[in-house]
Design a protein around this motif. Structure first.
Motif, PDB file in Angstrom:
ATOM      1  N   GLN A   1      69.099  40.042  56.279  1.00  0.00           N
ATOM      2  CA  GLN A   1      68.647  40.380  54.913  1.00  0.00           C
ATOM      3  C   GLN A   1      69.720  40.074  53.872  1.00  0.00           C
ATOM      4  O   GLN A   1      69.410  39.571  52.773  1.00  0.00           O
ATOM      5  CB  GLN A   1      68.262  41.861  54.837  1.00  0.00           C
ATOM      6  N   ALA A   2      70.979  40.359  54.226  1.00  0.00           N
ATOM      7  CA  ALA A   2      72.054  40.088  53.268  1.00  0.00           C
ATOM      8  C   ALA A   2      72.206  38.589  53.039  1.00  0.00           C
ATOM      9  O   ALA A   2      72.393  38.138  51.883  1.00  0.00           O
ATOM     10  CB  ALA A   2      73.370  40.677  53.785  1.00  0.00           C
ATOM     11  N   ARG A   3      72.106  37.807  54.096  1.00  0.00           N
ATOM     12  CA  ARG A   3      72.254  36.368  53.941  1.00  0.00           C
ATOM     13  C   ARG A   3      71.059  35.758  53.215  1.00  0.00           C
ATOM     14  O   ARG A   3      71.190  34.709  52.567  1.00  0.00           O
ATOM     15  CB  ARG A   3      72.431  35.719  55.311  1.00  0.00           C
TER      16      ARG A   3
ATOM     17  N   SER B   1      58.517  45.265  50.870  1.00  0.00           N
ATOM     18  CA  SER B   1      59.293  46.168  51.709  1.00  0.00           C
ATOM     19  C   SER B   1      59.859  45.354  52.870  1.00  0.00           C
ATOM     20  O   SER B   1      59.241  44.387  53.336  1.00  0.00           O
ATOM     21  CB  SER B   1      58.438  47.317  52.235  1.00  0.00           C
ATOM     22  N   ALA B   2      61.036  45.756  53.353  1.00  0.00           N
ATOM     23  CA  ALA B   2      61.687  45.056  54.469  1.00  0.00           C
ATOM     24  C   ALA B   2      62.339  46.090  55.381  1.00  0.00           C
ATOM     25  O   ALA B   2      62.890  47.090  54.904  1.00  0.00           O
ATOM     26  CB  ALA B   2      62.720  44.069  53.949  1.00  0.00           C
ATOM     27  N   GLU B   3      62.283  45.855  56.674  1.00  0.00           N
ATOM     28  CA  GLU B   3      62.878  46.763  57.651  1.00  0.00           C
ATOM     29  C   GLU B   3      63.384  45.961  58.851  1.00  0.00           C
ATOM     30  O   GLU B   3      62.833  44.923  59.201  1.00  0.00           O
ATOM     31  CB  GLU B   3      61.860  47.804  58.108  1.00  0.00           C
TER      32      GLU B   3
ATOM     33  N   ILE C   1      59.110  41.805  56.937  1.00  0.00           N
ATOM     34  CA  ILE C   1      58.933  41.889  55.481  1.00  0.00           C
ATOM     35  C   ILE C   1      57.443  41.954  55.194  1.00  0.00           C
ATOM     36  O   ILE C   1      56.677  41.107  55.652  1.00  0.00           O
ATOM     37  CB  ILE C   1      59.566  40.679  54.773  1.00  0.00           C
ATOM     38  N   THR C   2      57.052  42.935  54.397  1.00  0.00           N
ATOM     39  CA  THR C   2      55.643  43.076  54.017  1.00  0.00           C
ATOM     40  C   THR C   2      55.553  42.918  52.506  1.00  0.00           C
ATOM     41  O   THR C   2      56.255  43.603  51.742  1.00  0.00           O
ATOM     42  CB  THR C   2      55.104  44.463  54.412  1.00  0.00           C
ATOM     43  N   VAL C   3      54.675  42.012  52.057  1.00  0.00           N
ATOM     44  CA  VAL C   3      54.515  41.730  50.643  1.00  0.00           C
ATOM     45  C   VAL C   3      53.030  41.646  50.328  1.00  0.00           C
ATOM     46  O   VAL C   3      52.242  41.135  51.125  1.00  0.00           O
ATOM     47  CB  VAL C   3      55.258  40.436  50.241  1.00  0.00           C
ATOM     48  N   SER C   4      52.653  42.159  49.125  1.00  0.00           N
ATOM     49  CA  SER C   4      51.241  42.156  48.743  1.00  0.00           C
ATOM     50  C   SER C   4      51.130  42.185  47.225  1.00  0.00           C
ATOM     51  O   SER C   4      52.100  42.511  46.513  1.00  0.00           O
ATOM     52  CB  SER C   4      50.538  43.376  49.340  1.00  0.00           C
ATOM     53  N   ASN C   5      49.934  41.837  46.743  1.00  0.00           N
ATOM     54  CA  ASN C   5      49.656  41.914  45.315  1.00  0.00           C
ATOM     55  C   ASN C   5      49.341  43.360  44.933  1.00  0.00           C
ATOM     56  O   ASN C   5      48.828  44.131  45.738  1.00  0.00           O
ATOM     57  CB  ASN C   5      48.455  41.025  44.953  1.00  0.00           C
ATOM     58  N   ARG C   6      49.630  43.687  43.692  1.00  0.00           N
ATOM     59  CA  ARG C   6      49.213  44.990  43.200  1.00  0.00           C
ATOM     60  C   ARG C   6      47.731  44.935  42.824  1.00  0.00           C
ATOM     61  O   ARG C   6      47.147  43.864  42.676  1.00  0.00           O
ATOM     62  CB  ARG C   6      50.046  45.385  41.986  1.00  0.00           C
ATOM     63  N   GLU C   7      47.128  46.100  42.736  1.00  0.00           N
ATOM     64  CA  GLU C   7      45.698  46.150  42.376  1.00  0.00           C
ATOM     65  C   GLU C   7      45.509  45.621  40.961  1.00  0.00           C
ATOM     66  O   GLU C   7      46.358  45.805  40.094  1.00  0.00           O
ATOM     67  CB  GLU C   7      45.184  47.581  42.479  1.00  0.00           C
ATOM     68  N   ASN C   8      44.353  44.976  40.788  1.00  0.00           N
ATOM     69  CA  ASN C   8      43.951  44.432  39.492  1.00  0.00           C
ATOM     70  C   ASN C   8      44.969  43.409  38.962  1.00  0.00           C
ATOM     71  O   ASN C   8      45.172  43.286  37.757  1.00  0.00           O
ATOM     72  CB  ASN C   8      43.771  45.559  38.463  1.00  0.00           C
ATOM     73  N   THR C   9      45.576  42.681  39.922  1.00  0.00           N
ATOM     74  CA  THR C   9      46.529  41.650  39.514  1.00  0.00           C
ATOM     75  C   THR C   9      45.760  40.432  39.028  1.00  0.00           C
ATOM     76  O   THR C   9      44.731  40.049  39.601  1.00  0.00           O
ATOM     77  CB  THR C   9      47.436  41.267  40.694  1.00  0.00           C
ATOM     78  N   ASP C  10      46.269  39.832  37.972  1.00  0.00           N
ATOM     79  CA  ASP C  10      45.669  38.621  37.436  1.00  0.00           C
ATOM     80  C   ASP C  10      45.740  37.518  38.507  1.00  0.00           C
ATOM     81  O   ASP C  10      46.669  37.441  39.277  1.00  0.00           O
ATOM     82  CB  ASP C  10      46.401  38.197  36.171  1.00  0.00           C
ATOM     83  N   VAL C  11      44.727  36.672  38.485  1.00  0.00           N
ATOM     84  CA  VAL C  11      44.660  35.597  39.475  1.00  0.00           C
ATOM     85  C   VAL C  11      45.902  34.726  39.409  1.00  0.00           C
ATOM     86  O   VAL C  11      46.441  34.283  40.428  1.00  0.00           O
ATOM     87  CB  VAL C  11      43.393  34.756  39.274  1.00  0.00           C
ATOM     88  N   ASP C  12      46.397  34.502  38.206  1.00  0.00           N
ATOM     89  CA  ASP C  12      47.558  33.645  38.057  1.00  0.00           C
ATOM     90  C   ASP C  12      48.824  34.268  38.635  1.00  0.00           C
ATOM     91  O   ASP C  12      49.814  33.554  38.884  1.00  0.00           O
ATOM     92  CB  ASP C  12      47.780  33.317  36.575  1.00  0.00           C
ATOM     93  N   ASN C  13      48.808  35.585  38.810  1.00  0.00           N
ATOM     94  CA  ASN C  13      49.989  36.272  39.307  1.00  0.00           C
ATOM     95  C   ASN C  13      49.880  36.626  40.811  1.00  0.00           C
ATOM     96  O   ASN C  13      50.759  37.309  41.348  1.00  0.00           O
ATOM     97  CB  ASN C  13      50.245  37.546  38.509  1.00  0.00           C
TER      98      ASN C  13
END
Length: 301
Positions: free
Chosen positions: A239-241, A263-265, A162-174
């Protein structure tokens, strides 16, 4: 006539052989000895007759014969005495040899018993060694399983990445924080994951996910986005569980609410490193005193 002539010839030969003189048929050595003695006696007799003496009658042995008899007796006595001494020496030598044989036999028996004892002891040691080796193998297998379960051994197998990241120009709180990643990891554990790592930092009971300022630390080491979470488990159901667990549902609400890149693979073969082993400060052995010194070490008998 021929046959008669042969018989007469044979008879003539037998007659001639019977008429041979004694000195011809007597053995040479006997003849020489006899004639020498006879001539000596005759010579002595002629001398006595010429001198007008009566023939000598030998009434006792000649002194030379007596000397010879005495010498022979002395020699026989010496030989007998020597034989007796040699017999005593031989008997002593035989007794000494028998004693040495008995001593060496006893020593050989002792050595054979020692060899038997050592052989038996060696067999006992080999048996004990086999038993101990079996115990060590069992302990090693238990240690391997414990390392796998606690994360202190590298593992390999199928799972989910699983790959996770912040979007560009994301607020610090988010931005993604430590508790967000912890929610995902807890959901993966609940879904049946057998091993989990974030950015190649293995997660286990002694590790943790912490925030220091805006940076996320895993096992006390900073990790940066994008965060790659790897979990080894059943790729057909993991992933389903995850969606069925409360932590998983909370995680996906965060993904939607914070608008995270996700994203997950499924991966057929992935490798997760071993977790670092921090030094223990508060844990002591059960057989140790409160000062942390095992019993029997540094104490008076």
């Amino acid at each position: 006539m021929v046959e008669g002539g042969d018989r007469r010839a044979g008879s003539g030969t037998d007659t001639r052989e019977r008429e041979l003189p004694e000195h011809v048929t007597t053995p040479l050595l006997t003849l020489i000895t006899t004639r020498s003695m006879d001539e000596d006696y005759a010579h002595v007799a002629r001398k006595r007759a010429a001198a007008g003496e009566a023939p000598a009658v030998r009434t006792r042995p000649h002194w030379a014969s007596l000397v010879a008899v005495v010498v022979l007796g002395v020699m026989a006595a010496v030989v007998a005495a020597q034989t007796d001494r040699e017999a005593e020496v031989n008997e002593l030598s035989r007794a000494a040899l028998v004693e040495r044989i008995e001593v060496q036999s006893d020593r050989l028996g002792d050595l054979q018993r020692t060899v038997a004892e050592l052989t038996s002891a060696n067999q006992d040691v080999a048996s004990n060694s086999t038993t101990v080796q079996g115990q060590l193998d069992g302990i090693a297998a238990r240690v391997d399983r414990a390392e796998l379960n606690t994360g202190f051994a590298a593992v390999r197998g199928p799972g989910v990445r699983i790959t996770v990241s912040n979007r560009e120009n994301t607020d610090v709180d988010n931005e993604i924080r430590d508790e967000d990643l912890a929610t995902l990891v807890d959901g993966l554990w609940a879904a049946g994951a057998e091993a989990v790592a974030i950015n190649d930092q293995r997660i286990n009971a002694l590790g943790g996910i912490r925030n220091t300022g805006r940076a996320v630390h895993v096992n006390g080491r900073p990790v940066l986005a994008p965060y790659v979470v790897q979990a080894i488990g059943d790729t057909r159901s993991l992933q389903a569980r995850l969606l069925q667990t409360s932590q998983g549902r909370t995680w996906f609400l965060l993904v939607d609410g914070l608008d995270l890149l996700y994203s997950a693979e499924n991966v057929e073969n992935m490798r997760l490193p071993a977790a670092p082993g921090p030094s223990l400060r508060d844990v002591i052995e059960l057989n140790a005193d409160p000062e942390g010194v095992p019993e029997g070490e540094g104490s008076a008998p």
